[in-house]
Design an enzyme around this catalytic site. Sequence first.
Site, PDB file in Angstrom:
ATOM      1  N   ASP A 227      63.795 -65.969 100.079  1.00  0.00           N
ATOM      2  CA  ASP A 227      63.803 -64.254  99.779  1.00  0.00           C
ATOM      3  C   ASP A 227      64.718 -63.142 100.317  1.00  0.00           C
ATOM      4  O   ASP A 227      65.282 -63.535 101.426  1.00  0.00           O
ATOM      5  CB  ASP A 227      62.836 -63.422  99.381  1.00  0.00           C
ATOM      6  CG  ASP A 227      63.073 -63.019  97.606  1.00  0.00           C
ATOM      7  OD1 ASP A 227      63.746 -61.677  97.492  1.00  0.00           O
ATOM      8  OD2 ASP A 227      61.874 -63.123  97.054  1.00  0.00           O
TER       9      ASP A 227
ATOM     10  N   HIS B 262      68.032 -64.254  99.810  1.00  0.00           N
ATOM     11  CA  HIS B 262      68.430 -63.617  98.999  1.00  0.00           C
ATOM     12  C   HIS B 262      69.985 -61.911  99.574  1.00  0.00           C
ATOM     13  O   HIS B 262      70.578 -61.618  98.512  1.00  0.00           O
ATOM     14  CB  HIS B 262      67.881 -62.863  97.312  1.00  0.00           C
ATOM     15  CG  HIS B 262      67.098 -63.562  97.495  1.00  0.00           C
ATOM     16  ND1 HIS B 262      66.255 -63.254  96.037  1.00  0.00           N
ATOM     17  CD2 HIS B 262      67.090 -65.106  97.526  1.00  0.00           C
ATOM     18  CE1 HIS B 262      65.909 -64.950  95.729  1.00  0.00           C
ATOM     19  NE2 HIS B 262      66.016 -65.725  96.352  1.00  0.00           N
TER      20      HIS B 262
END
Length: 472
Positions: free
Chosen positions: A287, A321
């Site tokens: 993430d 991300h």
Amino acid sequence: MYKKIFLVLVMFVFVVSCNEKKDKIVTISPWDKMQQIIDSAAEPTFPDKTFNILDFGAVPNGIESNTEAFKKAINECTNNGGGIVLIPSGKYLTGPIHLENNVNLHLEEGSEILFSTNPADYYPLVHTSYEGTELMNYSPLIYAYKKNNIAVTGKGILNGQASNEFWWPWCGKDSYGWKPGMGQQKDSLNLPVLMDMGENNTPLNERVFGENHFLRPSFFQPFECTNVMIEGVKIINAPFWVMHPIKCVNVIVDGVTVESHGPNNDGCDPEYSKNVIIKNCTFNTGDDCIAIKSGRNGDGRRVAIKSENIVVQNCKMIDGHGGVVMGSEISAGVKNVFVENCVMDSPNLDRAIRIKSNSKRGGLVENIFVRNIEVGQVKEAVLKINMFYGIYGVQEGGYIPEVRNIYLENITVKNGGKFGILANGYKELPIQNITLKNVKIEKVEKPYSLENVNNINFTDTYINGKLMTNIN
């Protein structure tokens, strides 16, 4: 006009009283402000006393549980004024570790702490947080509550042992091992109930989750602590967020390596925290590499503590991300973020700098300063600001987020992906004041895509070899 905007971006303004009882305005550069923050966050110090966990019954075979040995060593250490709890070379299976005042948990090179994959071992439930909402839930793997002067240091490995068999399937995605018929966090009595409790200001003692609610524990979570350090260790296979200082003051994250590609495996998530230094780290995550947060929706507005004075230096971002991110849980606001001397490069890194919120979360993000960044490759954008971030269904409400004063200087990008800048704000509260100075971005499909953005200022900035001009 542009000179005025530039001055707003590059100077902090403080008002101090003079002997003449008149106010005097004093200005300093943002980078001087950054140095003040660094100087104020001194490393915790510990007495020269060592408490070896082998002396408290620990067995380094990776099979027998050492939960009680860790607890006894830590209690003995803090009860004797503090010092080092030493983890010698070897593999140590354990349940959660709870740090106490003046304790430095030190992992020697060759040591590895293996955390239990049995959720029952993470009882009793503790006061913690899940995606920006407070609750009573499984203990984080390493936890400290209202403690002072604590650290995790050394050259060993912290292994959460999460996988597509343990912890990760609870996210509800088949790519992480979930199968139809298995419980998961989005089930109606789990995360949706917690989010409603946060919106409705339900008392904490009624927000009791744990067994059968499938909300994974954070890895390292100091909660309402002061003078915290995590240094040198390697963290792998986290159930959920990796390093999550919440409501903390004076936090140093130095030389930590994170390699964890599970769901929601953010590398470091300072939340409601002040004076946080993240330096010399490597993030290779599932993430965001670093995500600065300040609570979700109603719960964030209830707590109402900004995350502020966050410094990121000399870090390497690989998969993730985003490299450095503000959001998406930023309802209480974020200000004064400084990022410098970092390298970001991976075909699996989506953005370099990212800000995300929506009108259900709201929040004010201001004074973000970034300089001396080398970006090899990102997928989507070098700078992305999305005020319509959507997850968990409809995310619309009456709290329009604000973003202002974003400054990027001395940035080189070899492969910028789809956009140099991708920014989408609200007509009612446009994104204000983005400055790029001495920025060179190559190989992007479009220089920018902008909606409801005021005052974009380019100085010596080239995208795809073209000198950029200012945009009102």
